[in-house]
Design a protein around this motif. Structure first.
Motif, PDB file in Angstrom:
ATOM      1  N   THR A 316       0.811  -1.212   0.000  1.00 14.35           N
ATOM      2  CA  THR A 316       0.000   0.000   0.000  1.00 14.35           C
ATOM      3  C   THR A 316       0.847   1.267   0.000  1.00 14.35           C
ATOM      4  N   ASN A 317       2.149   1.118   0.160  1.00 15.87           N
ATOM      5  CA  ASN A 317       3.069   2.252   0.028  1.00 15.87           C
ATOM      6  C   ASN A 317       3.417   2.364  -1.453  1.00 15.87           C
ATOM      7  N   ARG A 318       2.624   3.135  -2.183  1.00 16.40           N
ATOM      8  CA  ARG A 318       2.761   3.173  -3.634  1.00 16.40           C
ATOM      9  C   ARG A 318       4.082   3.797  -4.075  1.00 16.40           C
ATOM     10  N   GLU A 319       4.615   4.745  -3.292  1.00 13.24           N
ATOM     11  CA  GLU A 319       5.914   5.321  -3.631  1.00 13.24           C
ATOM     12  C   GLU A 319       7.002   4.247  -3.596  1.00 13.24           C
ATOM     13  N   SER A 320       6.976   3.426  -2.544  1.00  9.63           N
ATOM     14  CA  SER A 320       7.956   2.347  -2.452  1.00  9.63           C
ATOM     15  C   SER A 320       7.794   1.352  -3.587  1.00  9.63           C
ATOM     16  N   SER A 321       6.547   1.003  -3.889  1.00  8.79           N
ATOM     17  CA  SER A 321       6.300   0.038  -4.959  1.00  8.79           C
ATOM     18  C   SER A 321       6.877   0.527  -6.282  1.00  8.79           C
ATOM     19  N   ARG A 322       6.662   1.784  -6.594  1.00  6.70           N
ATOM     20  CA  ARG A 322       7.202   2.327  -7.853  1.00  6.70           C
ATOM     21  C   ARG A 322       8.729   2.388  -7.818  1.00  6.70           C
ATOM     22  N   THR A 323       9.277   2.830  -6.687  1.00  4.12           N
ATOM     23  CA  THR A 323      10.723   3.006  -6.594  1.00  4.12           C
ATOM     24  C   THR A 323      11.467   1.689  -6.721  1.00  4.12           C
ATOM     25  N   TRP A 324      11.062   0.680  -5.952  1.00  6.66           N
ATOM     26  CA  TRP A 324      11.826  -0.562  -5.937  1.00  6.66           C
ATOM     27  C   TRP A 324      11.697  -1.328  -7.241  1.00  6.66           C
ATOM     28  N   ARG A 325      10.551  -1.274  -7.862  1.00 10.91           N
ATOM     29  CA  ARG A 325      10.423  -1.917  -9.177  1.00 10.91           C
ATOM     30  C   ARG A 325      11.291  -1.201 -10.210  1.00 10.91           C
ATOM     31  N   ALA A 326      11.313   0.138 -10.151  1.00 13.86           N
ATOM     32  CA  ALA A 326      12.139   0.901 -11.091  1.00 13.86           C
ATOM     33  C   ALA A 326      13.621   0.620 -10.888  1.00 13.86           C
ATOM     34  N   LEU A 327      14.000   0.223  -9.679  1.00 15.88           N
ATOM     35  CA  LEU A 327      15.402  -0.073  -9.373  1.00 15.88           C
ATOM     36  C   LEU A 327      15.738  -1.544  -9.556  1.00 15.88           C
ATOM     37  N   GLY A 328      14.876  -2.281 -10.239  1.00 16.10           N
ATOM     38  CA  GLY A 328      15.219  -3.625 -10.677  1.00 16.10           C
ATOM     39  C   GLY A 328      14.736  -4.767  -9.818  1.00 16.10           C
ATOM     40  N   PHE A 329      13.948  -4.491  -8.780  1.00 18.66           N
ATOM     41  CA  PHE A 329      13.456  -5.564  -7.919  1.00 18.66           C
ATOM     42  C   PHE A 329      12.179  -6.162  -8.507  1.00 18.66           C
ATOM     43  N   SER A 330      12.097  -7.472  -8.497  1.00 20.53           N
ATOM     44  CA  SER A 330      10.885  -8.164  -8.928  1.00 20.53           C
ATOM     45  C   SER A 330      10.327  -8.955  -7.751  1.00 20.53           C
ATOM     46  N   GLU A 331       9.012  -9.179  -7.771  1.00 24.14           N
ATOM     47  CA  GLU A 331       8.333  -9.834  -6.652  1.00 24.14           C
ATOM     48  C   GLU A 331       8.716 -11.305  -6.544  1.00 24.14           C
ATOM     49  N   THR A 332       8.840 -11.759  -5.304  1.00 22.51           N
ATOM     50  CA  THR A 332       9.033 -13.187  -5.048  1.00 22.51           C
ATOM     51  C   THR A 332       7.879 -13.762  -4.234  1.00 22.51           C
ATOM     52  N   PHE A 333       7.482 -13.067  -3.188  1.00 23.72           N
ATOM     53  CA  PHE A 333       6.372 -13.491  -2.338  1.00 23.72           C
ATOM     54  C   PHE A 333       5.493 -12.283  -2.020  1.00 23.72           C
ATOM     55  N   ARG A 334       4.243 -12.568  -1.722  1.00 26.05           N
ATOM     56  CA  ARG A 334       3.341 -11.543  -1.218  1.00 26.05           C
ATOM     57  C   ARG A 334       2.838 -11.966   0.154  1.00 26.05           C
ATOM     58  N   ARG A 335       2.883 -11.022   1.067  1.00 23.20           N
ATOM     59  CA  ARG A 335       2.267 -11.268   2.372  1.00 23.20           C
ATOM     60  C   ARG A 335       0.840 -10.768   2.303  1.00 23.20           C
ATOM     61  N   LEU A 336      -0.087 -11.694   2.499  1.00 22.55           N
ATOM     62  CA  LEU A 336      -1.505 -11.392   2.442  1.00 22.55           C
ATOM     63  C   LEU A 336      -2.062 -11.302   3.856  1.00 22.55           C
ATOM     64  N   HIS A 337      -3.145 -10.575   4.006  1.00 27.42           N
ATOM     65  CA  HIS A 337      -3.704 -10.352   5.345  1.00 27.42           C
ATOM     66  C   HIS A 337      -5.222 -10.369   5.299  1.00 27.42           C
ATOM     67  N   ARG A 338      -5.807 -10.969   6.329  1.00 30.92           N
ATOM     68  CA  ARG A 338      -7.251 -10.926   6.525  1.00 30.92           C
ATOM     69  C   ARG A 338      -7.531 -10.664   7.993  1.00 30.92           C
ATOM     70  N   HIS A 339      -8.424  -9.724   8.252  1.00 35.48           N
ATOM     71  CA  HIS A 339      -8.852  -9.465   9.627  1.00 35.48           C
ATOM     72  C   HIS A 339     -10.304  -9.892   9.758  1.00 35.48           C
ATOM     73  N   VAL A 340     -10.538 -10.913  10.540  1.00 37.98           N
ATOM     74  CA  VAL A 340     -11.880 -11.470  10.685  1.00 37.98           C
ATOM     75  C   VAL A 340     -12.570 -10.751  11.844  1.00 37.98           C
ATOM     76  N   ALA A 341     -13.500  -9.870  11.495  1.00 38.69           N
ATOM     77  CA  ALA A 341     -14.181  -9.132  12.560  1.00 38.69           C
ATOM     78  C   ALA A 341     -15.634  -8.850  12.235  1.00 38.69           C
ATOM     79  N   TYR A 342     -15.983  -8.845  10.962  1.00 40.03           N
ATOM     80  CA  TYR A 342     -17.347  -8.465  10.584  1.00 40.03           C
ATOM     81  C   TYR A 342     -17.939  -9.522   9.658  1.00 40.03           C
TER      82      TYR A 342
END
Length: 342
Positions: A316-342
């Motif tokens: 959700t830090n879109r500045e970081s997402s743009r910066t690190w991809r532009a600097l050559g980093f590609s995704e390996t894993f995604r940390r997913l989250h669910r909050h069970v409350a409603y």
């Protein structure tokens, strides 16, 4: 490995000690597929050699089983297994992580799940999470290979959204970003402590606001100043600063990945360096400061004998997402989250 299909009769039961070795086989198979998509993960302890090499398969499975065993022996662990006519065909292990920022939590780490069919993701999570929620554990996290869209879609269908991204890039000098003119990068020194404390606050304050809304508390400036008064000199975690017109405007800290508690199991390539912290003052962005800092970190990584550099950032830090991809980093894993409350 992840094609959806109608299953034969599958028994869901609690995970047990005897499931560790067959779970290692499933994890090794999953990781081999991952490496085909992301070769820099080849030395992550469960893959990296030809599928046709029978001795390699034994080594991969044993190392994968060791990752599973490490999770399974942790305090507060909970797991479920899926068994079909040919043996174990899926498993899911959850373990809690300390820290108030995570909430009442359970984590499915990178080594904590593998299936032969995506059909098994939902029933395994359903069985495991039933007891978690009954015990008041409502913050659920899962670290999932980024290359496998079908598995990511299954987790999304269960209510999980993206929270964090793990990335990797080569340290091949031919791929280095070009440092910016007018930006000097050097190792930090004692008189940089005030500037480092100010820079340390930049990502924390940014991520406390919309759209990130991080639950991590913003640290106290005085406490950061005290930490940096000696922290700049720690050779295990070298810190580089970027200087423009005589002023420190950016900084980064790195280390060998083995020195970090991040990127565990299949997410931990052998011989990798880790970029643990980076910040640039907002008024000095857009001038190549981050590019210059990363060039210095890549040079340091090569001198340590590393073959890759890993990083992670809030999705959700879109500045970081743009910066690190532009600097050559590609995704390996995604940390997913669910909050069970409603």
């Amino acid at each position: 490995m992840t094609s959806t299909r109608e299953s034969t009769t599958v028994e869901l039961r609690p995970f047990g000690d005897d499931d560790v070795a067959p779970a290692g086989l499933l994890l090794a198979a999953r990781h081999r597929a991952h490496v085909r998509s992301q070769p820099l993960l080849a030395a992550s302890g469960t893959a990296g050699v030809s599928d046709a090499d029978p001795t390699a398969g034994v080594t991969e499975a044993s190392r994968a089983a060791a990752h599973v065993a490490e999770l399974w022996t942790a305090a507060g662990v909970n797991g479920w297994a899926a068994e079909g006519g040919d043996g174990l065909c899926g498993y899911l292990i959850g373990m809690p992580r300390r820290g108030a920022a995570w909430g009442p939590n359970m984590w499915v780490e990178a080594a904590g799940h593998a299936v032969t069919s995506t059909d098994l993701v939902a029933p395994l999570y359903a069985r495991a999470s039933e007891s978690w929620v009954a015990d008041g554990i409502v913050a659920h996290y899962a670290v999932v290979p980024a290359h496998d869209r079908t598995v990511l879609d299954e987790w999304a269908a269960l209510g999980f959204g993206g929270q964090h991204v793990h990335g990797i890039r080569s340290v091949d000098p031919g791929l280095d970003p070009v440092p910016a003119s007018g930006v000097e990068v050097r190792r930090a020194r004692s008189d940089d402590a005030d500037a480092l404390a100010e820079l340390d606050l930049v990502p924390a304050e940014h991520q406390s606001r919309s759209p990130v809304f991080s639950a991590a508390p913003v640290p106290d400036r005085a406490e950061l100043r005290a930490e940096w008064a000696t922290g700049w000199a720690d050779e295990r975690y070298p810190t580089f600063v970027a200087v423009r017109d005589g002023v420190v405007v950016g900084a980064t800290t790195c280390c060998l990945l083995v020195e970090s508690s991040m990127h565990l199991g299949p997410a931990r390539p052998d011989g990798a360096a880790f970029l643990g912290f980076a910040a640039v003052l907002p008024a000095h962005r857009g001038h190549g400061v981050a590019r210059s800092l990363i060039a210095a970190v890549l040079d340091w990584s090569r001198r340590q004998g590393c073959s890759s550099l890993v990083i992670d950032w809030r999705s959700t830090n879109r500045e970081s997402s743009r910066t690190w991809r532009a600097l050559g980093f590609s995704e390996t894993f995604r940390r997913l989250h669910r909050h069970v409350a409603y």
